[in-house]
Design a protein around this motif. Structure first.
Motif, PDB file in Angstrom:
ATOM      1  N   SER A  39       2.493   7.909  -4.485  1.00 36.85           N
ATOM      2  CA  SER A  39       1.962   8.935  -3.586  1.00 36.85           C
ATOM      3  C   SER A  39       0.522   8.607  -3.203  1.00 36.85           C
ATOM      4  CB  SER A  39       2.002  10.304  -4.261  1.00 36.85           C
ATOM      5  OG  SER A  39       3.335  10.686  -4.525  1.00 36.85           O
ATOM      6  N   HIS A  40       0.227   8.677  -1.932  1.00 39.68           N
ATOM      7  CA  HIS A  40      -1.106   8.390  -1.389  1.00 39.68           C
ATOM      8  C   HIS A  40      -1.602   7.012  -1.820  1.00 39.68           C
ATOM      9  CE1 HIS A  40      -1.323  12.504  -0.002  1.00 39.68           C
ATOM     10  NE2 HIS A  40      -0.974  12.906  -1.210  1.00 39.68           N
ATOM     11  N   GLY A  41      -0.672   6.094  -2.060  1.00 41.83           N
ATOM     12  CA  GLY A  41      -1.024   4.765  -2.571  1.00 41.83           C
ATOM     13  C   GLY A  41      -0.857   3.681  -1.529  1.00 41.83           C
ATOM     14  N   ASP A  42      -1.056   2.455  -1.983  1.00 37.97           N
ATOM     15  CA  ASP A  42      -1.000   1.280  -1.131  1.00 37.97           C
ATOM     16  C   ASP A  42      -0.053   0.243  -1.724  1.00 37.97           C
ATOM     17  OD1 ASP A  42      -3.192   1.956   0.780  1.00 37.97           O
ATOM     18  OD2 ASP A  42      -4.360   1.987  -1.067  1.00 37.97           O
ATOM     19  N   ALA A  43       0.473  -0.597  -0.845  1.00 36.46           N
ATOM     20  CA  ALA A  43       1.324  -1.716  -1.262  1.00 36.46           C
ATOM     21  C   ALA A  43       1.093  -2.859  -0.284  1.00 36.46           C
ATOM     22  CB  ALA A  43       2.789  -1.313  -1.269  1.00 36.46           C
ATOM     23  N   GLU A  44       1.203  -4.079  -0.795  1.00 37.53           N
ATOM     24  CA  GLU A  44       1.037  -5.257   0.047  1.00 37.53           C
ATOM     25  C   GLU A  44       2.260  -6.152  -0.086  1.00 37.53           C
ATOM     26  OE1 GLU A  44      -1.946  -9.052   0.393  1.00 37.53           O
ATOM     27  OE2 GLU A  44      -2.812  -7.107  -0.079  1.00 37.53           O
ATOM     28  N   CYS A  45       2.768  -6.611   1.041  1.00 35.48           N
ATOM     29  CA  CYS A  45       3.938  -7.478   1.050  1.00 35.48           C
ATOM     30  C   CYS A  45       3.565  -8.855   0.508  1.00 35.48           C
ATOM     31  CB  CYS A  45       4.490  -7.607   2.469  1.00 35.48           C
ATOM     32  SG  CYS A  45       5.893  -8.724   2.588  1.00 35.48           S
ATOM     33  N   PRO A  46       4.328  -9.363  -0.465  1.00 36.69           N
ATOM     34  CA  PRO A  46       4.013 -10.683  -1.026  1.00 36.69           C
ATOM     35  C   PRO A  46       4.334 -11.833  -0.066  1.00 36.69           C
ATOM     36  CG  PRO A  46       6.029  -9.848  -2.008  1.00 36.69           C
ATOM     37  CD  PRO A  46       5.478  -8.745  -1.143  1.00 36.69           C
ATOM     38  N   TYR A  47       5.148 -11.589   0.954  1.00 42.09           N
ATOM     39  CA  TYR A  47       5.495 -12.640   1.912  1.00 42.09           C
ATOM     40  C   TYR A  47       4.460 -12.790   3.017  1.00 42.09           C
ATOM     41  CZ  TYR A  47      10.205 -13.242   0.057  1.00 42.09           C
ATOM     42  OH  TYR A  47      11.274 -13.524  -0.743  1.00 42.09           O
ATOM     43  N   CYS A  48       4.132 -11.682   3.690  1.00 41.20           N
ATOM     44  CA  CYS A  48       3.285 -11.776   4.880  1.00 41.20           C
ATOM     45  C   CYS A  48       1.930 -11.105   4.713  1.00 41.20           C
ATOM     46  CB  CYS A  48       4.009 -11.195   6.088  1.00 41.20           C
ATOM     47  SG  CYS A  48       4.282  -9.398   6.006  1.00 41.20           S
ATOM     48  N   GLY A  49       1.722 -10.389   3.610  1.00 43.64           N
ATOM     49  CA  GLY A  49       0.436  -9.746   3.378  1.00 43.64           C
ATOM     50  C   GLY A  49       0.262  -8.437   4.123  1.00 43.64           C
ATOM     51  N   ALA A  50       1.338  -7.910   4.742  1.00 42.86           N
ATOM     52  CA  ALA A  50       1.232  -6.610   5.420  1.00 42.86           C
ATOM     53  C   ALA A  50       0.783  -5.569   4.399  1.00 42.86           C
ATOM     54  CB  ALA A  50       2.572  -6.226   6.034  1.00 42.86           C
ATOM     55  N   HIS A  51      -0.143  -4.728   4.812  1.00 41.24           N
ATOM     56  CA  HIS A  51      -0.728  -3.734   3.920  1.00 41.24           C
ATOM     57  C   HIS A  51      -0.244  -2.359   4.362  1.00 41.24           C
ATOM     58  CE1 HIS A  51      -4.635  -2.217   1.833  1.00 41.24           C
ATOM     59  NE2 HIS A  51      -3.613  -1.444   1.588  1.00 41.24           N
ATOM     60  N   TYR A  52       0.437  -1.664   3.452  1.00 45.86           N
ATOM     61  CA  TYR A  52       1.000  -0.348   3.738  1.00 45.86           C
ATOM     62  C   TYR A  52       0.250   0.726   2.949  1.00 45.86           C
ATOM     63  CZ  TYR A  52       4.939  -2.921   5.669  1.00 45.86           C
ATOM     64  OH  TYR A  52       5.717  -3.760   6.418  1.00 45.86           O
ATOM     65  N   HIS A  53       0.112   1.909   3.558  1.00 44.36           N
ATOM     66  CA  HIS A  53      -0.489   3.062   2.890  1.00 44.36           C
ATOM     67  C   HIS A  53       0.446   4.251   3.069  1.00 44.36           C
ATOM     68  CE1 HIS A  53      -3.372   5.922   1.362  1.00 44.36           C
ATOM     69  NE2 HIS A  53      -3.085   6.681   2.403  1.00 44.36           N
ATOM     70  N   LEU A  54       0.820   4.892   1.955  1.00 43.78           N
ATOM     71  CA  LEU A  54       1.676   6.074   2.002  1.00 43.78           C
ATOM     72  C   LEU A  54       0.796   7.303   2.150  1.00 43.78           C
ATOM     73  CD1 LEU A  54       4.385   7.516   1.831  1.00 43.78           C
ATOM     74  CD2 LEU A  54       4.184   7.435  -0.658  1.00 43.78           C
ATOM     75  N   ASP A  55       0.926   7.984   3.273  1.00 46.61           N
ATOM     76  CA  ASP A  55       0.170   9.214   3.550  1.00 46.61           C
ATOM     77  C   ASP A  55       1.058  10.398   3.182  1.00 46.61           C
ATOM     78  OD1 ASP A  55      -1.724  11.004   4.392  1.00 46.61           O
ATOM     79  OD2 ASP A  55      -1.247  10.789   6.518  1.00 46.61           O
ATOM     80  N   GLY A  56       1.010  10.782   1.924  1.00 47.45           N
ATOM     81  CA  GLY A  56       1.814  11.909   1.463  1.00 47.45           C
ATOM     82  C   GLY A  56       2.288  11.710   0.038  1.00 47.45           C
ATOM     83  N   GLU A  57       3.079  12.677  -0.394  1.00 47.37           N
ATOM     84  CA  GLU A  57       3.614  12.691  -1.755  1.00 47.37           C
ATOM     85  C   GLU A  57       5.017  12.118  -1.769  1.00 47.37           C
ATOM     86  OE1 GLU A  57       2.188  13.914  -4.672  1.00 47.37           O
ATOM     87  OE2 GLU A  57       0.329  14.148  -3.547  1.00 47.37           O
ATOM     88  N   LEU A  58       5.349  11.395  -2.834  1.00 43.48           N
ATOM     89  CA  LEU A  58       6.721  10.930  -3.016  1.00 43.48           C
ATOM     90  C   LEU A  58       7.625  12.144  -3.179  1.00 43.48           C
ATOM     91  CD1 LEU A  58       6.233   8.009  -5.540  1.00 43.48           C
ATOM     92  CD2 LEU A  58       6.837   7.827  -3.136  1.00 43.48           C
ATOM     93  N   PRO A  59       8.831  12.095  -2.602  1.00 43.35           N
ATOM     94  CA  PRO A  59       9.752  13.215  -2.803  1.00 43.35           C
ATOM     95  C   PRO A  59      10.152  13.311  -4.254  1.00 43.35           C
ATOM     96  CG  PRO A  59      10.784  11.441  -1.529  1.00 43.35           C
ATOM     97  CD  PRO A  59       9.368  11.040  -1.788  1.00 43.35           C
ATOM     98  N   HIS A  60      10.394  14.525  -4.697  1.00 43.72           N
ATOM     99  CA  HIS A  60      10.830  14.765  -6.080  1.00 43.72           C
ATOM    100  C   HIS A  60      12.344  14.704  -6.117  1.00 43.72           C
ATOM    101  CE1 HIS A  60       6.828  15.808  -7.411  1.00 43.72           C
ATOM    102  NE2 HIS A  60       6.711  16.522  -6.303  1.00 43.72           N
ATOM    103  N   HIS A  61      12.871  13.952  -7.080  1.00 49.27           N
ATOM    104  CA  HIS A  61      14.317  13.832  -7.228  1.00 49.27           C
ATOM    105  C   HIS A  61      14.760  14.656  -8.422  1.00 49.27           C
ATOM    106  CE1 HIS A  61      14.582  10.641  -4.275  1.00 49.27           C
ATOM    107  NE2 HIS A  61      13.512  10.108  -4.814  1.00 49.27           N
ATOM    108  N   HIS A  62      15.808  15.402  -8.244  1.00 49.71           N
ATOM    109  CA  HIS A  62      16.369  16.205  -9.324  1.00 49.71           C
ATOM    110  C   HIS A  62      17.634  15.539  -9.810  1.00 49.71           C
ATOM    111  CE1 HIS A  62      13.545  19.422  -8.534  1.00 49.71           C
ATOM    112  NE2 HIS A  62      13.779  19.228  -7.246  1.00 49.71           N
ATOM    113  N   TYR A  63      17.758  15.405 -11.103  1.00 54.51           N
ATOM    114  CA  TYR A  63      18.936  14.769 -11.687  1.00 54.51           C
ATOM    115  C   TYR A  63      19.822  15.805 -12.319  1.00 54.51           C
ATOM    116  CZ  TYR A  63      16.336  10.515 -10.943  1.00 54.51           C
ATOM    117  OH  TYR A  63      15.630   9.482 -10.375  1.00 54.51           O
TER     118      TYR A  63
END
Length: 63
Positions: A39-63
């Motif tokens: 949530s509100h985090g970042d990730a970088e693609c190991p292949y091309c270096g694309a930089h992603y930012h998640l603007d929001g909260e991860l959905p909550h999953h109910h089991y």
């Protein structure tokens, strides 16, 4: 994460996050890779270096 690529902002609706080369045509991109992101985090693609930012909260999953 240091990258020369611009940050690609995504929302929880865009999950699961995957990259196949955002600056390439479909036919010449790299293999699709799924990227873990927090949530509100970042990730970088190991292949091309694309930089992603998640603007929001991860959905909550109910089991």
């Amino acid at each position: 994460m240091a990258s020369d690529n611009p940050v690609i902002t995504i929302t929880p609706d865009d999950l699961p996050l995957h990259c196949s080369g955002p600056q390439h045509e479909t036919w010449n991109g790299h293999p699709r890779v799924f990227l873990p992101i927090q949530s509100h985090g970042d990730a970088e693609c190991p292949y091309c270096g694309a930089h992603y930012h998640l603007d929001g909260e991860l959905p909550h999953h109910h089991y």
